[in-house]
Design a protein around this motif. Structure first.
Motif, short mmCIF file in Angstrom:
data_model
loop_
_atom_site.label_atom_id
_atom_site.label_comp_id
_atom_site.label_asym_id
_atom_site.label_seq_id
_atom_site.Cartn_x
_atom_site.Cartn_y
_atom_site.Cartn_z
N THR A 70 0.83 -1.21 0.00
CA THR A 70 0.00 0.00 0.00
C THR A 70 0.87 1.25 0.00
OG1 THR A 70 -1.74 -1.17 1.20
CG2 THR A 70 -1.82 1.23 1.22
N TYR A 71 1.89 1.27 0.87
CA TYR A 71 2.79 2.42 0.90
C TYR A 71 3.48 2.63 -0.44
CZ TYR A 71 2.44 2.84 6.00
OH TYR A 71 2.00 3.05 7.27
N ALA A 72 3.77 1.53 -1.13
CA ALA A 72 4.45 1.63 -2.43
C ALA A 72 3.49 1.97 -3.56
CB ALA A 72 5.18 0.33 -2.73
N GLY A 73 2.17 2.01 -3.27
CA GLY A 73 1.18 2.33 -4.30
C GLY A 73 0.80 1.16 -5.17
N ARG A 74 1.18 -0.06 -4.74
CA ARG A 74 0.81 -1.27 -5.50
C ARG A 74 -0.50 -1.81 -4.92
NH1 ARG A 74 6.51 -1.83 -5.00
NH2 ARG A 74 6.25 -3.12 -3.14
N TYR A 75 -1.59 -1.19 -5.29
CA TYR A 75 -2.86 -1.51 -4.66
C TYR A 75 -3.36 -2.91 -5.00
CZ TYR A 75 -2.82 3.49 -3.74
OH TYR A 75 -2.46 4.74 -3.33
N GLY A 76 -3.04 -3.39 -6.20
CA GLY A 76 -3.46 -4.75 -6.56
C GLY A 76 -2.85 -5.79 -5.64
N GLU A 77 -1.52 -5.70 -5.42
CA GLU A 77 -0.85 -6.62 -4.51
C GLU A 77 -1.35 -6.45 -3.08
OE1 GLU A 77 1.52 -9.10 -4.88
OE2 GLU A 77 0.92 -8.92 -6.98
N ALA A 78 -1.60 -5.21 -2.71
CA ALA A 78 -2.10 -4.95 -1.36
C ALA A 78 -3.46 -5.60 -1.16
CB ALA A 78 -2.19 -3.45 -1.11
N LEU A 79 -4.37 -5.46 -2.15
CA LEU A 79 -5.70 -6.07 -2.03
C LEU A 79 -5.60 -7.58 -1.94
CD1 LEU A 79 -7.65 -3.86 -4.61
CD2 LEU A 79 -7.92 -3.86 -2.12
N GLN A 134 -10.27 -10.34 11.95
CA GLN A 134 -10.90 -10.35 10.62
C GLN A 134 -11.53 -8.99 10.32
OE1 GLN A 134 -13.77 -13.48 10.15
NE2 GLN A 134 -14.41 -12.83 8.12
N ALA A 135 -12.18 -8.40 11.31
CA ALA A 135 -12.80 -7.09 11.11
C ALA A 135 -11.74 -6.03 10.82
CB ALA A 135 -13.60 -6.71 12.35
N ARG A 136 -10.60 -6.08 11.54
CA ARG A 136 -9.55 -5.10 11.27
C ARG A 136 -8.96 -5.26 9.88
NH1 ARG A 136 -8.52 -6.06 16.85
NH2 ARG A 136 -7.01 -7.70 16.38
N ALA A 137 -8.78 -6.52 9.46
CA ALA A 137 -8.24 -6.75 8.12
C ALA A 137 -9.21 -6.26 7.05
CB ALA A 137 -7.94 -8.24 7.94
N LEU A 138 -10.51 -6.50 7.25
CA LEU A 138 -11.51 -5.98 6.30
C LEU A 138 -11.50 -4.46 6.28
CD1 LEU A 138 -14.51 -8.41 6.90
CD2 LEU A 138 -13.34 -8.03 4.71
N SER A 139 -11.30 -3.86 7.44
CA SER A 139 -11.23 -2.40 7.50
C SER A 139 -10.09 -1.87 6.65
CB SER A 139 -11.05 -1.97 8.97
OG SER A 139 -10.72 -0.61 9.07
N GLU A 140 -8.93 -2.51 6.75
CA GLU A 140 -7.79 -2.08 5.94
C GLU A 140 -8.02 -2.39 4.47
OE1 GLU A 140 -5.30 -0.21 7.05
OE2 GLU A 140 -6.45 -0.23 8.90
N LEU A 141 -8.68 -3.51 4.19
CA LEU A 141 -9.02 -3.84 2.80
C LEU A 141 -9.90 -2.74 2.21
CD1 LEU A 141 -9.11 -5.77 0.37
CD2 LEU A 141 -10.98 -6.99 1.51
N ARG A 149 -9.98 0.35 3.12
CA ARG A 149 -9.16 1.55 2.94
C ARG A 149 -8.42 1.49 1.59
NH1 ARG A 149 -6.71 4.76 6.90
NH2 ARG A 149 -7.01 3.14 8.48
N VAL A 150 -7.81 0.32 1.29
CA VAL A 150 -7.06 0.19 0.04
C VAL A 150 -8.00 0.25 -1.17
CG1 VAL A 150 -5.49 -1.28 -1.27
CG2 VAL A 150 -5.26 -1.12 1.21
N GLN A 151 -9.19 -0.34 -1.03
CA GLN A 151 -10.16 -0.24 -2.13
C GLN A 151 -10.50 1.21 -2.43
OE1 GLN A 151 -13.16 -2.78 -0.42
NE2 GLN A 151 -12.61 -4.53 -1.72
N GLU A 152 -10.61 2.00 -1.38
CA GLU A 152 -10.89 3.42 -1.59
C GLU A 152 -9.71 4.11 -2.27
OE1 GLU A 152 -12.23 7.29 1.07
OE2 GLU A 152 -12.53 5.26 1.83
#
Length: 693
Positions: free
Chosen positions: A567-576, A595-602, A604-607
């Protein structure tokens, strides 16, 4: 007055054991004599310095030097001067001792850290002497403080601590001149005047024994050369023999000849009169760490009961052989002028094997006290209760508060014990146990963050022993601990080097915990340095190790760390992709909150990736899981994120509802990111050496 009034060998601590911002002046004094010296020193404060005469403003604090041999009363004179002028320094009095009891100079780093702690200023763990000295000067620049530096070994020690403001005053105590510090005139001490010396003797013997034979009393003062330390020993000798006349002591002292200074001759006379058992205990006190003695230390060194040791220490204090310290606990200090004499007697009368056994008993007693100190905080644990029940009553603490007070008050001696044990080199097993027990006790009572500066020094000692004994497992643990503290204080390159060294040591020891932990921490260091490709690579290596060992919980967490790096590197596909793997892993592990925290971060990256509708659905799913997991903070954070997403999707009314819901959950508190909290909690774990109590 004698050196009896000195402080405890470090930065001044109040009677309750708390470190004040600065010590206030005492309201009364038992000081004797030195009228001329005090007058000269006070006049020296007021006189114009060289800078003032030349028309320049003084750039630094004025330094007053009190020079004299140990036992001359130099520390007491500094204390009396500080008491008299303290009102002119409203921010208080700070004290530090610049030499150990055996004369070894105290590192400037340690002294600066103690003074900063007394000023309630932060002391980053691992900071060097230059950084801490600069922080100390900054702290003193806005204060009007009186700084008493006792037992300075050289000018460099004093110069490194001098405030850069003429509003402060420094009183330095040393054995000689401090060449290199400008505009310093030493006040050199000789003996007390006869009147003050006789009054000092009278405090021990009563005035009658002095007045009935004034000539013998004056003769005794002359034989003692007016030295306060010798006079205190003489007074103790007479007080313990109420039937003896002053002339008797003078006769005995003349029999000692003129070999050596007066305190040494009076000490030999006092020592010769002790019973053999007491003389042995006195000699062994030369092994006490930092010259600080309590009944447990004396009991362990001598192999006697604690109560017998307490009685003997009180007897020694009455004879002037020890100084009682201001403390809620019974504590004593071996006078600096007597320590070399005790050391010489020990070397002459005790075999090396006996001394090594005494050191081992002392370290073992300290370890058991530290174990008890920690165990009292774990009374809900059955093993801890059993451990406490199996200890002798003398080693048990009545409650956690008493244990915490003991740990705080004895901390200088405990840290000195660790340093001496490592320097000894022959008791490394005990040294490792001592340091592990000390780390655990400090973490239990103080907390990892508050104890970090002291822990850093302990872990460096552990590393010294591990490298000396070629113990790769302990070396890996010490390197991990030091690297964690380096990382916490922003020294990321140093942390990275230590993490990589820990990885090598862990592989050498075949320590799976250390290797996995080191790999992940290397990734974290690269991420902090902004090298996200290497961070993801090292996280991936750690993940492979976890998957190979079927460590599913750790593997799910590492998927999240890899996703964060992408995510920091801007590689959103790999991050997702990695966040989805993390979600799957937490679901299989049955951890709803994770699981809820991981979905929360997911979400964020989708946004970030420009998928607001997907982010909205993911965020709603995460909110439901957070509700089922009863994680109120995460629920509130997700409600706020839903509100932001709905604003961007053009639905401000729905966004307002979610913000109101978040407000009901937490009131005015704005929740921090749950994922950030999780990373902070797992990134830098303090781990002591894997040595069992």
């Amino acid at each position: 007055m004698t050196d009896q009034a000195v402080d405890n060998g470090g930065t001044k601590v109040s009677a309750e054991g708390q470190r004040p911002a600065a010590e206030s002046a005492p309201t009364e004094s038992q000081f004797l004599g030195r009228t001329r010296e005090l007058k000269e020193l006070r006049a020296d404060i007021e006189r114009a310095g060289l800078d003032t005469i030349s028309g320049r403003k003084a750039p630094r604090a004025r330094v007053l030097l009190i020079a004299g041999k140990p036992g001359s009363g130099r520390t007491a004179l500094a204390g009396e001067l500080a008491r008299q002028v303290a009102e002119s320094y409203p921010d208080g009095v700070l004290r530090a001792r610049l030499s150990e009891a055996d004369g070894t100079p105290v590192p400037t780093e340690r002294t600066a850290r103690e003074l900063l702690t007394a000023l309630e200023r932060p002391t980053p763990p691992g900071a060097d002497a230059d950084a801490l000295g600069e922080a100390l000067r900054e702290a003193l620049a806005v204060r009007r403080v009186l700084l008493v530096l006792d037992d300075a070994a050289d000018a460099e020690q004093v110069d490194a601590l001098l405030p850069d403001t003429p509003d402060c005053l420094v009183i330095a105590v040393s054995g000689g001149p401090l060449t290199g510090i400008a505009d310093v005139r030493p006040c050199t001490l000789g003996g007390l005047d006869t009147k003050a010396a006789l009054e000092l003797l009278g405090r021990f013997t009563g005035e009658v024994r002095i007045t009935v034979d004034p000539l013998s009393a004056e003769n005794l003062v002359e034989l003692c050369a007016g030295q306060p330390a010798a006079l205190v020993l003489a007074g103790g000798w007479l007080a313990s023999r109420p039937q003896s006349a002053v002339a008797d002591l003078a006769k005995h002292l003349r029999g000692e000849g003129e070999d050596g200074p007066a305190p040494a001759r009076m000490f030999r006379l006092t020592y010769a009169s002790l019973p053999s058992a007491a003389a042995r205990i006195l000699r062994l006190l030369s092994l006490a760490p930092a010259g600080l003695v309590d009944p447990h230390t004396a009991s362990a060194l001598a192999g006697c009961s604690v109560s017998a040791a307490r009685t003997t220490l009180d007897d020694f204090a009455a004879l002037g052989l020890l100084r009682p310290m201001e403390s809620p606990l019974p504590q004593y200090e071996v006078p600096g002028c007597l320590l070399p004499l005790l050391t010489a007697l020990t070397e002459a009368h005790d075999r090396p094997a006996e001394l090594q056994l005494a050191r081992a008993r002392m370290l073992e007693r300290t370890v058991r006290l530290l174990v008890s100190c920690r165990a009292i905080t774990e009374t809900d644990s059955s093993p801890a209760r059993e451990k406490l029940a199996g200890m002798p009553r003398a080693l048990r603490f009545p409650n956690p508060r008493a244990a915490a007070d003991w740990l705080r008050i004895r901390q200088p001696a405990l840290l000195a014990s660790a340093r001496l044990a490592v320097a000894d080199g022959e008791l490394d097993t005990l040294a490792r146990r001592l340091m592990a027990a000390l780390v655990r006790a400090m973490v239990a009572h103080v907390g990892t963050q508050a104890a970090a500066p002291e822990l850093y020094g302990i872990h460096r000692l552990v590393l010294d022993v591990a490298e000396r004994r070629k113990l790769p497992r302990e070396r890996a643990a010490a390197l991990l601990n030091l690297a964690d503290l380096d990382a916490q204080t922003g020294r990321t390159p140093e942390a990275l080097a230590r993490y990589r060294a820990a990885l090598d040591a862990g592989r050498e020891a075949n320590d799976l915990y250390a290797t996995g932990r080191a790999m992940e921490s290397v990734g974290g260091a690269y991420q902090e340095l902004g090298d996200y490709d290497r961070a993801a690579d090292w996280y991936g290596r750690a993940l492979s190790e976890r998957l190979a060992r079927d460590e599913r919980v750790e593997a799910a967490r590492l998927y999240g760390r890899i996703a964060t790096a992408h995510t920091y590197a801007g590689r959103y596909g790999e991050a997702l992709r990695n966040w989805r793997a993390a979600v799957t892993g937490h679901r299989k592990n049955g951890d709803l909150a994770a699981q809820a925290r991981a979905l929360s971060e997911l979400a964020r990256v989708q946004e970030y990736a420009g998928r607001p509708e997907e982010s909205l659905r993911t965020c709603q799913e995460a909110a439901e899981l957070a509700r089922r997991a009863d994680d109120v903070r995460l629920q509130a954070a997700l409600q706020l994120r839903l509100a932001d997403t709905l604003d961007r999707l053009g639905d401000p009314a729905a966004a307002k509802l979610h913000r109101v819901a978040a407000g009901r959950m937490l009131g005015d508190e704005l929740p921090e990111s749950a994922s950030a909290r999780e990373q902070d909690a797992n990134a830098y774990e303090i781990r002591s050496t894997p040595e069992e109590d």
